[in-house]
Design a protein around this motif. Sequence first.
Motif, short mmCIF file in Angstrom:
data_model
loop_
_atom_site.label_atom_id
_atom_site.label_comp_id
_atom_site.label_asym_id
_atom_site.label_seq_id
_atom_site.Cartn_x
_atom_site.Cartn_y
_atom_site.Cartn_z
N ALA A 3 19.64 -8.73 3.85
CA ALA A 3 18.92 -9.84 3.40
C ALA A 3 17.65 -9.52 2.66
N VAL A 4 17.27 -10.32 1.57
CA VAL A 4 16.24 -10.04 0.66
C VAL A 4 15.17 -11.02 1.38
N VAL A 5 14.10 -10.30 1.90
CA VAL A 5 12.98 -11.15 2.32
C VAL A 5 11.80 -10.60 1.59
N PRO A 6 10.89 -11.58 0.94
CA PRO A 6 9.71 -11.21 0.09
C PRO A 6 8.78 -10.43 0.80
N VAL A 7 8.10 -9.53 0.02
CA VAL A 7 7.40 -8.32 0.71
C VAL A 7 6.01 -8.82 0.66
N ALA A 8 5.20 -8.89 2.02
CA ALA A 8 3.96 -9.63 1.86
C ALA A 8 3.62 -10.49 0.95
N ALA A 9 4.56 -11.56 0.88
CA ALA A 9 4.26 -12.65 -0.11
C ALA A 9 2.89 -13.53 0.29
N ALA A 10 2.68 -13.46 1.52
CA ALA A 10 1.66 -14.42 2.30
C ALA A 10 0.23 -13.97 2.13
N GLY A 11 0.17 -12.55 1.99
CA GLY A 11 -0.94 -12.05 1.87
C GLY A 11 -1.33 -11.12 0.66
N PHE A 12 -2.75 -10.57 0.36
CA PHE A 12 -3.01 -10.09 -0.71
C PHE A 12 -2.34 -8.70 -0.95
N ARG A 13 -1.84 -8.62 -2.24
CA ARG A 13 -1.32 -7.26 -2.61
C ARG A 13 -2.15 -6.73 -3.77
N PRO A 14 -2.60 -5.42 -3.84
CA PRO A 14 -3.58 -4.92 -4.56
C PRO A 14 -2.86 -4.75 -5.66
N ARG A 15 -3.75 -4.79 -7.11
CA ARG A 15 -3.12 -4.70 -8.17
C ARG A 15 -2.73 -3.16 -8.56
N VAL A 16 -1.88 -3.00 -9.19
CA VAL A 16 -1.42 -1.74 -9.97
C VAL A 16 -1.62 -1.72 -11.37
N GLY A 17 -1.27 -0.80 -12.04
CA GLY A 17 -1.15 -0.74 -13.30
C GLY A 17 -0.24 -1.20 -13.79
#
Length: 173
Positions: A3-17
Amino acid sequence: MTAVVPVAAAGFRPRVGWGQFEAAAVAALYDDYAALLDAGEYREWLELFVAEATYMVVSRENVERGLPLATIRCDSRAMLTDRVDAIIGTQFFDRRITRHMITAVRPVSLDAVTLGTTANFVCVETLVDEHSMIHSAGSYDDCIVAVEGILRFSSKIAIYDAPLVPTSLIVPL
């Protein structure tokens, strides 16, 4: 299949380059995504996905609970093609105009071949002889790859904020 479940979609995810991906090219991919859906060019829209792409539409509630249940789930571009065939040729529904607004596209993960992005969306829908209404609002949790130098979605997960979609979900989010 897992099953594919979105990763941390409800919370803030830090920006990467952006790595080897150009921000302008990623923005163009999202712009084309919205423009093709809004123009009803669904066959051309399919070309924005790799053959083995995953496309899901899922409620934020299910994401937050870690539940894999999705309103729409297509595990390949072939499954997306079946959905487009149904929209174009077999389903009956009132004519509608949609406008997808996509903002805050951010890179949140990067490996040798895949850029993970998040973005916000609002989809406004207008039925004939009715006022425009917000059909759905939420966020995307996407993976983008380059195929022969052209950016494509390898995974697109549309996470809608409301507990229910207010009307039928015909046009993809």
